[in-house]
Design an enzyme around this catalytic site. Structure first.
Site, short mmCIF file in Angstrom:
data_model
loop_
_atom_site.label_atom_id
_atom_site.label_comp_id
_atom_site.label_asym_id
_atom_site.label_seq_id
_atom_site.Cartn_x
_atom_site.Cartn_y
_atom_site.Cartn_z
N LYS B 55 0.89 -0.66 -0.26
CA LYS B 55 -0.41 0.32 0.02
C LYS B 55 0.85 1.28 -0.06
O LYS B 55 0.47 2.44 -0.60
CB LYS B 55 -1.07 0.05 1.15
CG LYS B 55 -1.63 -1.12 1.31
CD LYS B 55 -2.91 -1.29 2.02
CE LYS B 55 -4.32 -2.32 1.94
NZ LYS B 55 -4.37 -2.79 3.13
N GLN B 99 -4.79 -2.03 9.63
CA GLN B 99 -4.50 -3.17 8.59
C GLN B 99 -4.99 -4.42 9.93
O GLN B 99 -4.65 -4.39 10.96
CB GLN B 99 -3.31 -3.60 8.88
CG GLN B 99 -2.45 -5.29 7.98
CD GLN B 99 -3.43 -4.82 6.44
OE1 GLN B 99 -3.36 -3.65 5.98
NE2 GLN B 99 -3.80 -5.84 5.89
N ASP B 122 -11.95 2.37 3.72
CA ASP B 122 -11.96 1.18 3.53
C ASP B 122 -13.44 1.52 2.79
O ASP B 122 -14.11 0.47 2.31
CB ASP B 122 -11.62 0.00 5.11
CG ASP B 122 -10.24 -0.47 4.68
OD1 ASP B 122 -9.90 -0.63 3.03
OD2 ASP B 122 -10.05 -1.10 5.51
#
Ligand code: NDP
Ligand code: NDP
Lengths: 295, 295
Positions: B55, B99, B122
């Site tokens: 990422k 995460q 997200d």
């Protein structure tokens, strides 16, 4: 020729109201709290006034306190928001309901979002719908009409898990949450709407049909799989010169045809209709119990 | 014998990253703002560290700032919450990502709920999922993997409206939001899951199949309607003695069989996989634009 079992929503709703009456009285005796529902009505639409009156009567019949605010059509959004804010803070109010539709000069979304999620007994808040959609999350309230549909299936001992279910209609207040509820109970769902080509292809496969469309007699007998269970949410007026009112109410499903094919079916009226208010009472009781931590 | 068009996720993801690079640079030139993504990694799982590194690299490649916090496995929930709160308040951060999985002594729901909804790139917040489910509401962010699936359909000019779509899997992060997205584009959706009997009956009817199950080669060629479009989200390791690693990755759909029946199909790897990070970058850019009111 078979004949479907009639799913008697009126009788089940009565039974649920009796259960609620008992629980309300238990709660009062145990902790001195009476559940309270506040209803805000803006403007003077006749149908809205009738709905609000019926909700009030239903509250009385089970011992739930009801609070009513009527505001004129030309009141401001600020005034409505002020009443909501007061009810949010009022410990004797456990549920708040804004009767829709609101006058067109008001922003419905702003007003609905102002209702505290703890008192949103309609269950329409997006946070609540999100939890309904998500595995491992629990909504605070399940919207009343779809909750009533599932309750009818439960009370008639109809198995949902592993069944093929079709929901016709995808509205925020009925179709979409009904589909999410069926999926939570492990049905495999398909959702039919106005852009679906050949809806009958989906409907013919279904073990359980929930219809919330608003089209009189749209679902025909030969669209139905023999033995299917039908929950007809539609309430549609059709002309009827033999009726003194000049019309009568029918569902989305052609009852005369469907009752010969289905194994069970809700009539219109007397099916889902009476369940909606019963579920509103149930949500108000659930809210009061949760706020006061009473089992 | 026909042969399906290969939906090249890797190439599309590259194209999207190029578009983002250009927009990031435009924004910087116009208002001096660089989008920023903060990633919080707790513990030392190797796979999680790899994801975070990827990422970070992807951010660099398009000119997005990345901020990384690594916390030890045994840190407290409070410490994680403190970092989230700081990022919530930090104007140079436009997206925050925790995460997963978190160490088992932490309450994942508490931590995810702490991320400001304006920075929840997200898109997993229930308020966001609720808006995704509701007509007339707009989510702030669309979850990355399902957004990537729909983006692939769009970029390949595949029509969704009025089509029959089946989603296999109903997880909060892929299956469920993918189904809601297809419905928002007026597909008629069916959602298949582990309790579905005879999933092939549903799959055979579908014009569009999105599979997010995690079962190697579950969907066979003869389950597929000729001409269907297949988006295979599954990433499943299977033993492969010919590979130096001892395994290779396959999808949920048996590619060799499916590519002879479908009209278009994503490969695994190189299909949906590269799209997920591209959509994360896209969400971060969207967030920065929204926060700074930049078109
Ligand atoms: N207590 C009760 O029993 C209640 C009864 N009702 C009744 O239920 C019915 C539906 O209400 P509501 O959900 O609010 O209605 P909406 O008008 O909000 O939604 C109707 C839905 O039906 C879909 N639809 C319309 N025409 C067709 C068609 N020909 N084929 C397939 N789908 C179609 C629409 O599709 P699209 O999304 O593409 O437009 C939409 O999703 C009404 O008759 C209403 O009176 C409603 C609430 C409570
Ligand atoms: N960037 C990417 O490309 C990403 C790829 N993935 C991959 O996608 C796959 C799915 O991921 P995720 O959604 O997180 O997985 P989950 O395990 O959370 O969900 C799997 C879903 O598949 C259903 N399922 C399991 N077995 C069957 C079966 N035999 N038939 C039908 N349905 C079944 C489950 O049903 P039930 O709900 O009843 O348990 C569940 O809904 C994985 O292979 C994962 O690696 C995931 C995320 C991102």
């Amino acid at each position: 020729e078979t004949s479907a079992k009639v799913i008697d929503g009126k009788a089940i709703a009565k039974q649920i109201r009796d259960e609620i009456t008992e629980e309300v009285s238990k709660m009062k005796n145990a902790i001195g709290v009476t559940p309270g529902l506040a209803v805000i009505l803006v403007g003077d639409r006749k149908d809205s006034a009738t709905y609000v009156r019926n909700k009030k009567k239903a509250c009385e019949s089970v011992g739930i306190n009801s609070f009513e605010v009527r505001l004129p059509e030309d009141c401001t959004e600020q005034e409505v928001l002020k009443f909501i804010s007061d009810f949010n803070d009022d410990p004797s109010v456990h549920g708040i309901l804004v009767q829709l539709p609101l006058p067109s000069h008001m922003n419905e979304q702003n007003i609905l979002n102002a209702v505290s999620i703890e008192k949103d007994v309609d269950g329409f808040h997006p946070l609540n719908i999100g939890r309904l959609a998500m595995r491992g999350r629990e909504p605070l309230f399940v919207p009343c009409t779809p909750k009533g549909c599932i309750e009818l299936l439960h009370r008639y001992g109809i198995n949902i898990k592993g069944k093929k279910a079709v929901v016709i209609g995808r509205s925020n207040i009925v179709g979409m949450p009904a589909a999410l509820l069926l999926q939570r109970e492990d049905a495999t769902i398909s959702i039919v709407h106005s852009r679906t080509k050949n809806p009958e292809e989906f409907i013919r496969e279904a073990d359980i049909i929930i219809s919330a469309v608003g089209q009189p007699n749209m679902v025909r007998g030969n669209w139905i799989k023999p033995g299917a269970v039908i929950i007809d949410v539609g309430i549609n007026p059709v002309e009827d010169t033999k009726s003194p009112r000049g019309y009568r109410l029918v569902g989305d499903v052609c009852y005369e045809e469907a009752c010969k094919v289905a194994s069970a079916i809700t009539p219109v009226p007397g099916g889902v209709g009476p369940m909606t208010i019963a579920m509103l009472l149930s949500n108000t009781l659930i809210s009061a119990k949760r706020i006061h931590n009473f089992q």
